[in-house]
Write a protein that holds these residues in place. Structure first.
Motif, mmCIF file in Angstrom:
data_model
loop_
_atom_site.group_PDB
_atom_site.id
_atom_site.type_symbol
_atom_site.label_atom_id
_atom_site.label_comp_id
_atom_site.label_asym_id
_atom_site.label_seq_id
_atom_site.Cartn_x
_atom_site.Cartn_y
_atom_site.Cartn_z
ATOM 1 N N ARG A 80 0.836 -1.216 0.000
ATOM 2 C CA ARG A 80 0.000 0.000 0.000
ATOM 3 C C ARG A 80 0.861 1.252 0.000
ATOM 4 N NH1 ARG A 80 -3.256 0.159 5.011
ATOM 5 N NH2 ARG A 80 -3.686 2.271 4.294
ATOM 6 N N ILE A 81 1.900 1.242 0.815
ATOM 7 C CA ILE A 81 2.797 2.400 0.911
ATOM 8 C C ILE A 81 3.489 2.631 -0.433
ATOM 9 C CG2 ILE A 81 4.914 3.266 1.975
ATOM 10 C CD1 ILE A 81 3.990 1.649 4.536
ATOM 11 N N ALA A 82 4.019 1.568 -1.014
ATOM 12 C CA ALA A 82 4.738 1.685 -2.294
ATOM 13 C C ALA A 82 3.802 2.184 -3.398
ATOM 14 C CB ALA A 82 5.361 0.344 -2.674
ATOM 15 N N ARG A 83 2.582 1.669 -3.436
ATOM 16 C CA ARG A 83 1.626 2.111 -4.459
ATOM 17 C C ARG A 83 1.254 3.580 -4.269
ATOM 18 N NH1 ARG A 83 -0.162 -3.011 -3.497
ATOM 19 N NH2 ARG A 83 -1.769 -2.358 -2.026
ATOM 20 N N ARG A 84 1.029 3.991 -3.032
ATOM 21 C CA ARG A 84 0.669 5.392 -2.782
ATOM 22 C C ARG A 84 1.829 6.315 -3.115
ATOM 23 N NH1 ARG A 84 -2.297 8.918 -4.037
ATOM 24 N NH2 ARG A 84 -2.419 10.724 -2.702
ATOM 25 N N ALA A 85 3.037 5.904 -2.786
ATOM 26 C CA ALA A 85 4.217 6.716 -3.124
ATOM 27 C C ALA A 85 4.338 6.855 -4.640
ATOM 28 C CB ALA A 85 5.481 6.097 -2.531
ATOM 29 N N SER A 86 4.125 5.763 -5.347
ATOM 30 C CA SER A 86 4.183 5.790 -6.811
ATOM 31 C C SER A 86 3.116 6.724 -7.375
ATOM 32 C CB SER A 86 4.010 4.375 -7.347
ATOM 33 O OG SER A 86 4.054 4.363 -8.742
ATOM 34 N N ASP A 87 1.903 6.648 -6.818
ATOM 35 C CA ASP A 87 0.818 7.536 -7.253
ATOM 36 C C ASP A 87 1.160 9.004 -6.998
ATOM 37 O OD1 ASP A 87 -0.626 5.301 -8.001
ATOM 38 O OD2 ASP A 87 -1.955 5.340 -6.240
ATOM 39 N N LEU A 88 1.711 9.283 -5.824
ATOM 40 C CA LEU A 88 2.084 10.661 -5.484
ATOM 41 C C LEU A 88 3.147 11.194 -6.442
ATOM 42 C CD1 LEU A 88 2.239 10.400 -1.589
ATOM 43 C CD2 LEU A 88 0.684 11.854 -2.911
ATOM 44 N N GLY A 111 11.824 9.138 1.560
ATOM 45 C CA GLY A 111 11.173 10.449 1.610
ATOM 46 C C GLY A 111 9.768 10.375 1.042
ATOM 47 N N TRP A 112 9.627 9.702 -0.102
ATOM 48 C CA TRP A 112 8.299 9.521 -0.701
ATOM 49 C C TRP A 112 7.439 8.578 0.129
ATOM 50 C CZ3 TRP A 112 6.159 12.654 -4.025
ATOM 51 C CH2 TRP A 112 6.974 13.433 -4.845
ATOM 52 N N TYR A 113 8.063 7.548 0.716
ATOM 53 C CA TYR A 113 7.298 6.645 1.572
ATOM 54 C C TYR A 113 6.745 7.382 2.796
ATOM 55 C CZ TYR A 113 8.738 2.383 -0.941
ATOM 56 O OH TYR A 113 8.939 1.385 -1.869
ATOM 57 N N ALA A 114 7.520 8.305 3.346
ATOM 58 C CA ALA A 114 7.031 9.095 4.485
ATOM 59 C C ALA A 114 5.800 9.897 4.082
ATOM 60 C CB ALA A 114 8.132 10.025 5.000
ATOM 61 N N LEU A 115 5.868 10.517 2.915
ATOM 62 C CA LEU A 115 4.722 11.286 2.430
ATOM 63 C C LEU A 115 3.523 10.366 2.204
ATOM 64 C CD1 LEU A 115 3.739 14.083 1.587
ATOM 65 C CD2 LEU A 115 4.616 13.622 -0.704
ATOM 66 N N ALA A 116 3.764 9.186 1.657
ATOM 67 C CA ALA A 116 2.687 8.221 1.430
ATOM 68 C C ALA A 116 2.070 7.767 2.754
ATOM 69 C CB ALA A 116 3.212 7.013 0.652
ATOM 70 N N MET A 117 2.909 7.480 3.736
ATOM 71 C CA MET A 117 2.397 7.047 5.040
ATOM 72 C C MET A 117 1.598 8.159 5.712
ATOM 73 S SD MET A 117 5.293 4.559 6.690
ATOM 74 C CE MET A 117 6.796 4.872 5.778
ATOM 75 N N LYS A 118 2.046 9.398 5.539
ATOM 76 C CA LYS A 118 1.299 10.537 6.088
ATOM 77 C C LYS A 118 -0.093 10.578 5.466
ATOM 78 C CE LYS A 118 1.482 15.579 6.569
ATOM 79 N NZ LYS A 118 1.337 15.679 8.004
ATOM 80 N N GLU A 119 -0.167 10.431 4.150
ATOM 81 C CA GLU A 119 -1.459 10.482 3.470
ATOM 82 C C GLU A 119 -2.334 9.272 3.789
ATOM 83 O OE1 GLU A 119 -1.772 11.653 -0.513
ATOM 84 O OE2 GLU A 119 -0.854 13.594 -0.096
ATOM 85 N N LEU A 120 -1.719 8.143 4.076
ATOM 86 C CA LEU A 120 -2.476 6.945 4.436
ATOM 87 C C LEU A 120 -2.883 6.922 5.906
ATOM 88 C CD1 LEU A 120 -0.394 4.292 2.436
ATOM 89 C CD2 LEU A 120 -2.745 5.043 1.939
#
Length: 132
Positions: A50-58, A76-85
């Motif tokens: 889920r994190i990897a997919r959201r980071a890719s989408d972002l 860095g992108w994973y942190a942003l993805a986790m924040k959004e999730l």
């Protein structure tokens, strides 16, 4: 002459203020990267996906290439993805992720703040995480 001295003082003040603000953003980015690496490593395979997919989408939404430019960029992108999730960093003293607009440019891979942040996280929180 007084106007020249006042102008020079103002320029120096603005320069120091901008440098200080930029340093604060780099510290936030360094903490995000290290906390994200720690949180990601403790996540289940489903959460990691889920994190990897959201980071890719972002990254796609913001016009970035689909490939990461190393660990600092990835986490860095994973942190942003986790924040959004809505996934917290999971470390005592850190309730939420720092707001970083563009993780790819927030901090460089060789920035000494990464080592300093890793040292402080180990000393204060008992987390042994580093970026290669």
């Amino acid at each position: 002459m007084e106007i020249l001295a006042l102008a020079a003082t103002l320029l120096i003040f603005v320069f120091l203020l901008r440098r200080n603000l930029a340093s604060g953003r780099r510290v936030d980015a360094a903490l995000n990267v290290l906390l994200a690496k720690n949180a990601f490593s403790r996540s289940s395979p489903d959460e990691q996906g889920r994190i990897a997919r959201r980071a890719s989408d972002l990254m796609a939404e913001r016009g970035h290439a689909a490939e990461f430019q190393g660990e600092v960029d990835r986490y860095g992108w994973y942190a942003l993805a986790m924040k959004e999730l809505g996934m917290p960093p999971g470390v005592q003293g850190f309730r939420d992720w720092k707001s970083i607009g563009n993780p790819s440019t927030a901090i460089g891979a060789g920035d000494p703040l990464l080592r300093t942040a890793a040292f402080l996280l180990k000393r204060k929180c008992g987390i042994d995480v580093s970026i290669s």
